[in-house]
Design a protein around this motif. Structure first.
Motif, PDB file in Angstrom:
ATOM      1  N   THR A   1       9.118 -14.766  85.852  1.00 47.84           N
ATOM      2  CA  THR A   1       9.132 -13.221  86.520  1.00 47.84           C
ATOM      3  C   THR A   1       8.797 -13.513  87.754  1.00 47.84           C
ATOM      4  N   GLU A   2       9.746 -13.075  88.547  1.00 47.79           N
ATOM      5  CA  GLU A   2       9.796 -13.044  90.078  1.00 47.79           C
ATOM      6  C   GLU A   2       9.130 -11.780  90.683  1.00 47.79           C
ATOM      7  N   ILE A   3       8.144 -11.968  91.698  1.00 47.29           N
ATOM      8  CA  ILE A   3       7.693 -10.836  92.335  1.00 47.29           C
ATOM      9  C   ILE A   3       8.386 -10.583  93.470  1.00 47.29           C
TER      10      ILE A   3
ATOM     11  N   VAL B   1      14.209  -5.019  85.966  1.00 43.73           N
ATOM     12  CA  VAL B   1      13.421  -4.650  87.168  1.00 43.73           C
ATOM     13  C   VAL B   1      12.269  -3.630  86.712  1.00 43.73           C
ATOM     14  N   LEU B   2      10.987  -4.158  86.982  1.00 41.58           N
ATOM     15  CA  LEU B   2       9.832  -3.314  86.822  1.00 41.58           C
ATOM     16  C   LEU B   2       9.456  -2.894  88.275  1.00 41.58           C
TER      17      LEU B   2
ATOM     18  N   ASP C   1      12.457  -9.359  84.660  1.00 41.33           N
ATOM     19  CA  ASP C   1      13.055 -10.620  85.440  1.00 41.33           C
ATOM     20  C   ASP C   1      12.425 -10.523  86.817  1.00 41.33           C
ATOM     21  N   ILE C   2      12.014  -9.171  87.332  1.00 41.96           N
ATOM     22  CA  ILE C   2      11.703  -8.964  88.612  1.00 41.96           C
ATOM     23  C   ILE C   2      10.461  -7.899  88.631  1.00 41.96           C
ATOM     24  N   LEU C   3       9.625  -7.925  89.191  1.00 35.64           N
ATOM     25  CA  LEU C   3       8.511  -7.071  89.572  1.00 35.64           C
ATOM     26  C   LEU C   3       8.735  -6.580  90.870  1.00 35.64           C
TER      27      LEU C   3
ATOM     28  N   ALA D   1       0.866  -6.480  84.750  1.00 37.26           N
ATOM     29  CA  ALA D   1       1.275  -7.611  84.022  1.00 37.26           C
ATOM     30  C   ALA D   1       1.659  -7.425  82.758  1.00 37.26           C
ATOM     31  N   ALA D   2       0.969  -6.473  81.948  1.00 37.89           N
ATOM     32  CA  ALA D   2       1.288  -6.318  80.475  1.00 37.89           C
ATOM     33  C   ALA D   2       2.894  -5.595  80.342  1.00 37.89           C
ATOM     34  N   ALA D   3       3.215  -4.705  81.349  1.00 40.52           N
ATOM     35  CA  ALA D   3       4.342  -4.297  81.225  1.00 40.52           C
ATOM     36  C   ALA D   3       5.340  -4.996  81.412  1.00 40.52           C
TER      37      ALA D   3
END
Length: 168
Positions: free
Chosen positions: A112-114, A32-33, A82-84, A73-75
């Motif tokens: 990648t889920e937001i 997760v970010l 997997d998740i932002l 997005a780059a990160a």
């Protein structure tokens, strides 16, 4: 007084998150970010969400607040997120939140889920963008993500075409 409380609470919360992450407590996907869009200066909601994800054993990296959308997005690509997990306070206009989420959705991999949360009235679920209205919904949402990931084991995560939109 509010700023003093927020600063003190933030310090305690960050210490607890760091202690939890370094405690030998097992960490597992999702990766997760955490972040906010450039117009969002508030960090408290983001940190509370990060604490909830940490308690669920997630692997996490905080980008902090006011991160430009292309950098998020780059990160996401660099960390194979997997998740932002994004936080939106009530000061963010609905149109800005919606436009930013649509832009970000177009910049990150479909896998990648937001996950968006907070008091912003403009948060609406849409394909690949999930809305969590309360911190308490994070645990069940992570369990659901892990169940989907188990079904698609061997892939990079749950298939976006097989996920249901949820809002709690």
């Amino acid at each position: 007084q509010e700023h003093v409380f927020t600063e003190q609470f933030t310090t305690v919360l960050r210490s607890a998150i760091n202690a939890s992450q370094g405690s030998g407590f097992p960490r597992a996907r999702p990766r997760v970010l955490f972040g906010t869009f450039p117009q969002e200066p508030h960090a408290l909601g983001l940190m509370m969400a990060e604490a909830m994800f940490t308690l669920q054993g997630c692997l996490g990296v905080s980008l902090g607040v006011q991160t430009p959308i292309p950098e998020i997005a780059a990160a996401a690509r660099a960390h194979k997120a997997d998740i932002l997990a994004l936080s939106f306070s009530a000061i963010i206009p609905a149109a800005q939140a919606s436009a930013g989420l649509a832009e970000l959705r177009g910049l990150v991999p479909a896998t990648t889920e937001i996950w968006a949360g907070g008091a912003c009235s403009g948060l609406r679920p849409k394909p690949g963008v999930y809305v969590l209205r309360e911190l308490a919904s994070i645990g069940p949402a992570i369990e659901a993500w892990r169940a989907r990931a188990t079904l698609t084991e061997g892939s990079d995560g749950p298939s976006p075409g097989k996920t249901d939109q949820f809002t709690s």
